[in-house]
Design an enzyme around this catalytic site. Structure first.
Site, PDB file in Angstrom:
ATOM      1  N   LYS A  33      21.400  76.973  45.928  1.00  0.00           N
ATOM      2  CA  LYS A  33      21.499  77.399  47.188  1.00  0.00           C
ATOM      3  C   LYS A  33      20.851  78.781  47.613  1.00  0.00           C
ATOM      4  N   GLY A  39      22.807  82.307  39.275  1.00  0.00           N
ATOM      5  CA  GLY A  39      24.182  82.070  39.775  1.00  0.00           C
ATOM      6  C   GLY A  39      24.918  83.668  39.829  1.00  0.00           C
ATOM      7  N   GLY A 114      23.601  71.407  47.712  1.00  0.00           N
ATOM      8  CA  GLY A 114      23.560  70.018  47.249  1.00  0.00           C
ATOM      9  C   GLY A 114      25.034  69.538  47.579  1.00  0.00           C
ATOM     10  N   GLY A 144      30.300  77.112  39.875  1.00  0.00           N
ATOM     11  CA  GLY A 144      30.838  78.389  39.701  1.00  0.00           C
ATOM     12  C   GLY A 144      32.101  78.681  40.244  1.00  0.00           C
ATOM     13  N   SER A 145      32.219  80.185  40.859  1.00  0.00           N
ATOM     14  CA  SER A 145      33.344  80.523  41.294  1.00  0.00           C
ATOM     15  C   SER A 145      33.081  81.442  42.417  1.00  0.00           C
ATOM     16  N   ASP A 313      32.697  77.917  35.721  1.00  0.00           N
ATOM     17  CA  ASP A 313      33.943  78.471  36.343  1.00  0.00           C
ATOM     18  C   ASP A 313      34.556  77.426  37.174  1.00  0.00           C
ATOM     19  N   MET A 319      36.649  82.203  32.606  1.00  0.00           N
ATOM     20  CA  MET A 319      35.796  82.156  33.526  1.00  0.00           C
ATOM     21  C   MET A 319      34.721  83.097  32.820  1.00  0.00           C
ATOM     22  N   LEU A 320      34.058  82.536  31.977  1.00  0.00           N
ATOM     23  CA  LEU A 320      33.059  83.203  31.155  1.00  0.00           C
ATOM     24  C   LEU A 320      31.621  82.706  31.036  1.00  0.00           C
ATOM     25  N   HIS A 445      27.276 100.184   4.385  1.00  0.00           N
ATOM     26  CA  HIS A 445      28.071 101.506   4.695  1.00  0.00           C
ATOM     27  C   HIS A 445      26.763 102.452   5.018  1.00  0.00           C
TER      28      HIS A 445
HETATM   29  P1  FAD Z   1      27.846  80.755  38.644  1.00  0.00           P
HETATM   30  O1  FAD Z   1      27.314  81.552  37.617  1.00  0.00           O
HETATM   31  O2  FAD Z   1      28.745  80.986  39.550  1.00  0.00           O
HETATM   32  O3  FAD Z   1      26.654  79.766  39.318  1.00  0.00           O
HETATM   33  C1  FAD Z   1      26.934  78.895  40.073  1.00  0.00           C
HETATM   34  C2  FAD Z   1      25.692  78.601  41.118  1.00  0.00           C
HETATM   35  O4  FAD Z   1      25.776  77.440  42.041  1.00  0.00           O
HETATM   36  C3  FAD Z   1      25.452  79.867  41.986  1.00  0.00           C
HETATM   37  O5  FAD Z   1      24.094  80.290  41.860  1.00  0.00           O
HETATM   38  C4  FAD Z   1      25.754  79.124  43.387  1.00  0.00           C
HETATM   39  O6  FAD Z   1      24.879  79.774  44.390  1.00  0.00           O
HETATM   40  C5  FAD Z   1      25.361  77.563  43.140  1.00  0.00           C
HETATM   41  N1  FAD Z   1      25.881  76.751  43.948  1.00  0.00           N
HETATM   42  C6  FAD Z   1      27.279  76.631  44.518  1.00  0.00           C
HETATM   43  N2  FAD Z   1      27.573  75.593  45.208  1.00  0.00           N
HETATM   44  C7  FAD Z   1      26.144  74.890  45.531  1.00  0.00           C
HETATM   45  C8  FAD Z   1      25.960  73.826  46.124  1.00  0.00           C
HETATM   46  N3  FAD Z   1      26.614  73.038  46.860  1.00  0.00           N
HETATM   47  N4  FAD Z   1      24.628  73.445  45.946  1.00  0.00           N
HETATM   48  C9  FAD Z   1      23.652  74.298  45.316  1.00  0.00           C
HETATM   49  N5  FAD Z   1      24.109  75.302  44.598  1.00  0.00           N
HETATM   50  C10 FAD Z   1      25.193  75.742  44.549  1.00  0.00           C
HETATM   51  N6  FAD Z   1      31.050  86.749  32.324  1.00  0.00           N
HETATM   52  C11 FAD Z   1      30.965  87.033  31.247  1.00  0.00           C
HETATM   53  O7  FAD Z   1      30.980  86.218  30.193  1.00  0.00           O
HETATM   54  N7  FAD Z   1      30.439  88.372  30.590  1.00  0.00           N
HETATM   55  C12 FAD Z   1      30.260  89.224  31.440  1.00  0.00           C
HETATM   56  O8  FAD Z   1      29.993  90.336  31.302  1.00  0.00           O
HETATM   57  C13 FAD Z   1      30.689  88.753  32.876  1.00  0.00           C
HETATM   58  N8  FAD Z   1      30.789  89.792  33.890  1.00  0.00           N
HETATM   59  C14 FAD Z   1      30.934  89.394  35.186  1.00  0.00           C
HETATM   60  C15 FAD Z   1      31.029  90.570  36.204  1.00  0.00           C
HETATM   61  C16 FAD Z   1      31.219  90.318  37.560  1.00  0.00           C
HETATM   62  C17 FAD Z   1      31.237  91.406  38.582  1.00  0.00           C
HETATM   63  C18 FAD Z   1      31.663  88.863  37.980  1.00  0.00           C
HETATM   64  C19 FAD Z   1      31.890  88.540  39.157  1.00  0.00           C
HETATM   65  C20 FAD Z   1      31.809  88.102  36.922  1.00  0.00           C
HETATM   66  C21 FAD Z   1      31.168  88.357  35.639  1.00  0.00           C
HETATM   67  N9  FAD Z   1      31.280  87.499  34.612  1.00  0.00           N
HETATM   68  C22 FAD Z   1      31.029  87.738  33.362  1.00  0.00           C
HETATM   69  C23 FAD Z   1      31.758  86.063  34.847  1.00  0.00           C
HETATM   70  C24 FAD Z   1      30.572  85.129  34.820  1.00  0.00           C
HETATM   71  O9  FAD Z   1      29.622  85.576  36.014  1.00  0.00           O
HETATM   72  C25 FAD Z   1      30.862  83.642  35.316  1.00  0.00           C
HETATM   73  O10 FAD Z   1      31.817  83.110  34.280  1.00  0.00           O
HETATM   74  C26 FAD Z   1      29.543  82.652  35.388  1.00  0.00           C
HETATM   75  O11 FAD Z   1      28.807  83.386  36.120  1.00  0.00           O
HETATM   76  C27 FAD Z   1      30.021  81.279  35.407  1.00  0.00           C
HETATM   77  O12 FAD Z   1      28.990  80.470  35.440  1.00  0.00           O
HETATM   78  P2  FAD Z   1      28.717  79.079  36.184  1.00  0.00           P
HETATM   79  O13 FAD Z   1      27.206  78.461  35.781  1.00  0.00           O
HETATM   80  O14 FAD Z   1      29.875  78.279  36.107  1.00  0.00           O
HETATM   81  O15 FAD Z   1      28.689  79.537  37.808  1.00  0.00           O
HETATM   82  P1  NAI Z   2      41.158  89.099  36.269  1.00  0.00           P
HETATM   83  O1  NAI Z   2      42.092  87.686  36.195  1.00  0.00           O
HETATM   84  O2  NAI Z   2      40.507  89.634  35.055  1.00  0.00           O
HETATM   85  O3  NAI Z   2      42.079  90.277  36.763  1.00  0.00           O
HETATM   86  C1  NAI Z   2      42.922  90.055  37.862  1.00  0.00           C
HETATM   87  C2  NAI Z   2      44.113  91.202  37.709  1.00  0.00           C
HETATM   88  O4  NAI Z   2      44.384  91.319  39.077  1.00  0.00           O
HETATM   89  C3  NAI Z   2      45.062  90.672  36.904  1.00  0.00           C
HETATM   90  O5  NAI Z   2      45.584  91.634  36.037  1.00  0.00           O
HETATM   91  C4  NAI Z   2      46.312  90.306  37.892  1.00  0.00           C
HETATM   92  O6  NAI Z   2      47.573  90.392  37.290  1.00  0.00           O
HETATM   93  C5  NAI Z   2      45.877  91.347  38.886  1.00  0.00           C
HETATM   94  N1  NAI Z   2      46.515  90.731  40.203  1.00  0.00           N
HETATM   95  C6  NAI Z   2      46.397  89.541  40.842  1.00  0.00           C
HETATM   96  N2  NAI Z   2      46.901  89.426  42.143  1.00  0.00           N
HETATM   97  C7  NAI Z   2      47.193  90.814  42.262  1.00  0.00           C
HETATM   98  C8  NAI Z   2      47.937  91.532  43.477  1.00  0.00           C
HETATM   99  N3  NAI Z   2      48.203  90.843  44.675  1.00  0.00           N
HETATM  100  N4  NAI Z   2      48.004  92.958  43.474  1.00  0.00           N
HETATM  101  C9  NAI Z   2      47.857  93.564  42.284  1.00  0.00           C
HETATM  102  N5  NAI Z   2      47.286  92.956  41.089  1.00  0.00           N
HETATM  103  C10 NAI Z   2      47.021  91.689  41.432  1.00  0.00           C
HETATM  104  O7  NAI Z   2      40.131  88.911  37.470  1.00  0.00           O
HETATM  105  P2  NAI Z   2      39.104  89.770  37.738  1.00  0.00           P
HETATM  106  O8  NAI Z   2      39.033  90.972  37.261  1.00  0.00           O
HETATM  107  O9  NAI Z   2      38.960  89.677  39.282  1.00  0.00           O
HETATM  108  O10 NAI Z   2      37.739  88.951  37.107  1.00  0.00           O
HETATM  109  C11 NAI Z   2      37.395  87.755  37.540  1.00  0.00           C
HETATM  110  C12 NAI Z   2      36.908  86.889  36.335  1.00  0.00           C
HETATM  111  O11 NAI Z   2      35.592  87.044  36.104  1.00  0.00           O
HETATM  112  C13 NAI Z   2      37.703  87.145  35.039  1.00  0.00           C
HETATM  113  O12 NAI Z   2      38.350  85.675  34.814  1.00  0.00           O
HETATM  114  C14 NAI Z   2      36.868  87.067  34.084  1.00  0.00           C
HETATM  115  O13 NAI Z   2      36.754  86.286  33.077  1.00  0.00           O
HETATM  116  C15 NAI Z   2      35.511  87.255  34.885  1.00  0.00           C
HETATM  117  N6  NAI Z   2      34.738  88.763  34.176  1.00  0.00           N
HETATM  118  C16 NAI Z   2      34.260  88.950  32.956  1.00  0.00           C
HETATM  119  C17 NAI Z   2      33.773  89.936  32.527  1.00  0.00           C
HETATM  120  C18 NAI Z   2      33.745  90.126  31.244  1.00  0.00           C
HETATM  121  O14 NAI Z   2      33.536  88.996  30.592  1.00  0.00           O
HETATM  122  N7  NAI Z   2      33.203  91.250  30.658  1.00  0.00           N
HETATM  123  C19 NAI Z   2      33.336  91.040  33.586  1.00  0.00           C
HETATM  124  C20 NAI Z   2      34.026  90.775  34.994  1.00  0.00           C
HETATM  125  C21 NAI Z   2      34.437  89.584  35.236  1.00  0.00           C
END
Ligand code: FAD
Ligand code: NAI
Length: 466
Positions: A33, A39, A114, A144-145, A313, A319-320, A445
């Site tokens: 979308k 994503g 979709g 996704g999420s 997700d 959610m990675l 090393h």
């Molecule tokens: P998404 O990447 O969310 O993709 C879903 C896609 O589906 C989107 O493009 C959306 O537009 C599309 N979609 C949804 N509904 C529809 C529909 N009905 N029709 C058509 N299209 C649709 N994870 C890591 O492993 N390492 C990281 O460093 C990391 N950093 C992050 C930093 C931030 C700020 C955030 C928010 C997340 C981060 N994550 C990281 C988490 C990671 O982004 C997600 O786990 C990952 O993107 C999930 O992949 P996915 O394919 O399930 O979904």
């Molecule tokens: P998170 O689940 O990592 O952390 C959320 C935190 O907020 C927790 O510590 C929780 O106890 C706290 N919390 C929840 N409700 C609260 C409230 N009402 N007041 C105060 N604290 C509260 O979620 P986050 O950081 O939003 O990331 C979302 C997802 O994105 C994660 O699941 C992560 O896997 C993914 N992500 C991964 C990255 C990476 O792999 N480097 C980078 C960024 C995101």
């Protein structure tokens, strides 16, 4: 139009699934979308956040580290628009990469939302409102999420922001209040602290990064505090008054009690993410969700409706991006009749702060709770030649091994480049390796990775440099 597979969503789960399916000879379509592929991860997640983490880390390094090394560059000056362009260029390159891979693998793409009309049928609604129906033998949901919202606190992406707004601020907030000491809060909080913000993190629990090994979390908190981040643990935000020039944030003890008001210029809400299944027509198609709104799948990523699979997700599990990718491969291989599989026991996770925090397998708390007898091997970076000479000695390696068999059950690292180093432990675990296997593997090393070898030796109480 008829396909072997329709993938809904082009994030790391969806696009990898589509490519693997095309490699296996399927005729594949992807529905997305958003105007660009990739994503959350490529557009507003992993990729842009790592660009800002990299750039802001260099900014801080130029201030504090380079002069120590005898590299005089003067006081660095922040050019935020250029830093944002650096990030945007990186995102652009990555999303175009996915478009290239779709073309290369002869995958059809449809821009639109979709909606599943039933097994084998998906409607695509374009941005112009026009619809078309595609048919397929199989459907993979990879939608996704989305950001989890906090009741009563409205995200405007300007003053009250989610991660998306935090990746695009046009000026450095003087005071940034982060709600949630999880991965997003600490990564993006680090970015803005390095660029000059005063950062306060309010966390509901009595510890940061829940789910990470407790030892690592304690050390991580100390290091971040040394860098200037303030933590308010066991606390909750109950409201934000947006009427004045400064935001007034109401913070209360998590258990209830006397509230205090903290002033901030920007509030980042980072309390987790929730599965995104809006408008997909799941109810009508009979696809079951669990209590947390995640699509229910079996061990083969199949939903309860034959021919409909779900990954990433949108389903249970961490959610990675790499978890979503591995599930994408597994789903495609399963659909092709192969033995698609994801090993959920060996999924590394990395927090890209400085130092980095990386983990794979079980934490000490999980082993205790499961009643598993284990040995610990720990090795501090203060005793590693390379980190010592580079003056990046914060942190340690911790290996947890089965007390009877010596099999590695978990590995945890806090330290510079931990995110690259963790994969040695992951590979050892994937092969069912013992701590002694790593301990007896020759390591170059001087490298930081020698600390992993030493931690593995420490499991048998025979580390050399400690
Ligand atoms: P998404 O990447 O969310 O993709 C879903 C896609 O589906 C989107 O493009 C959306 O537009 C599309 N979609 C949804 N509904 C529809 C529909 N009905 N029709 C058509 N299209 C649709 N994870 C890591 O492993 N390492 C990281 O460093 C990391 N950093 C992050 C930093 C931030 C700020 C955030 C928010 C997340 C981060 N994550 C990281 C988490 C990671 O982004 C997600 O786990 C990952 O993107 C999930 O992949 P996915 O394919 O399930 O979904
Ligand atoms: P998170 O689940 O990592 O952390 C959320 C935190 O907020 C927790 O510590 C929780 O106890 C706290 N919390 C929840 N409700 C609260 C409230 N009402 N007041 C105060 N604290 C509260 O979620 P986050 O950081 O939003 O990331 C979302 C997802 O994105 C994660 O699941 C992560 O896997 C993914 N992500 C991964 C990255 C990476 O792999 N480097 C980078 C960024 C995101």
């Amino acid at each position: 139009m008829s396909y072997d597979l329709i993938v809904i969503g082009s994030g790391p789960g969806g696009y990898v699934c589509a490519i693997r399916a095309a490699q296996l000879g399927m005729k594949v379509a992807v529905i997305e979308k958003n105007p660009t592929f990739g994503g959350t991860c490529l557009n507003i997640g992993c990729i842009p956040s790592k660009a800002l983490l990299q750039a802001s880390e260099r900014f801080e390094e130029a201030t504090h580290m380079l002069p120590k090394m005898g590299v005089g560059v003067g006081k660095p000056k922040l050019d935020l628009p250029t830093m944002m362009k650096f990030k945007d260029d990186g995102v652009d390159g990555n999303v175009k990469g996915v478009a290239f891979l779709f073309k290369k693998n002869k995958i059809d793409s449809f821009q639109g939302t979709g909606r599943i009309l039933g097994a084998g049928k998906v409607e695509v609604k374009g941005t112009d409102g026009k619809t078309q129906t595609l048919e397929a033998k199989n459907i993979v949901i990879a939608t996704g999420s989305d950001v989890a919202k906090l009741k009563g606190i409205d995200i405007d992406e300007k003053r009250i922001i989610s991660s998306t707004g935090a990746l695009a601020l046009d000026k450095v907030p003087e005071k940034l209040l982060v709600i949630g000491a999880g991965v997003i809060g600490l990564e993006l909080g680090s970015v803005w602290r390095r660029l000059g913000s005063q950062v306060t993190v309010v966390e509901f629990l009595d510890r940061i990064v829940p789910g990470m090994d407790g030892d690592i979390a304690k050390s991580f908190q100390r290091i971040l505090e040394k860098q200037g981040v303030t933590f308010k643990l066991s606390s909750k935000v109950t409201g934000v008054d947006t009427s004045g020039k400064k935001l007034k944030v109401q913070v209360e003890p998590a258990a209830g009690g006397k509230a205090e008001t903290i002033e901030a210029d920007v509030v980042l809400v980072a309390i987790g993410r929730v599965p995104y299944t809006e408008g997909l027509g799941l109810k009508e198609a009979g696809v079951e969700l669990d209590q947390r709104g995640r699509i229910k799948t079996d061990a083969h990523l199949s939903t309860n409706v034959k021919g409909i699979y779900a990954i990433g997700d949108a389903i249970a599990g961490p959610m990675l991006a790499h978890k979503a990718e591995d599930e994408g491969v597994a789903a495609a291989e399963t659909i092709a009749g192969q033995a698609g599989h994801t090993n959920y026991d060996v999924i590394p996770s990395v927090i890209y702060t400085f130092p980095e925090v990386a983990s794979v397998g079980k934490t000490e708390e999980e082993l205790k709770a499961a009643g598993v007898a284990y040995n610990i091997g720990k090795f501090p970076f203060t005793a590693n030649g390379r980190t010592k000479v580079n003056q990046t000695t914060d942190g340690f390696v911790k290996i947890l091994a089965d007390a009877k068999t010596d099999r590695i059950l978990g590995g945890h690292i806090i330290g510079a480049e931990a995110g690259e180093m963790i994969h040695e432990i992951a590979v050892a675990m994937e092969f069912g390796g013992a701590a002694e296997d790593v301990a007896r593997t020759c390591h170059a090393h001087p490298t930081r990775s020698e600390a992993i070898k030493e931690a593995a030796m420490a499991v048998a109480k025979r580390a050399i440099h400690m």
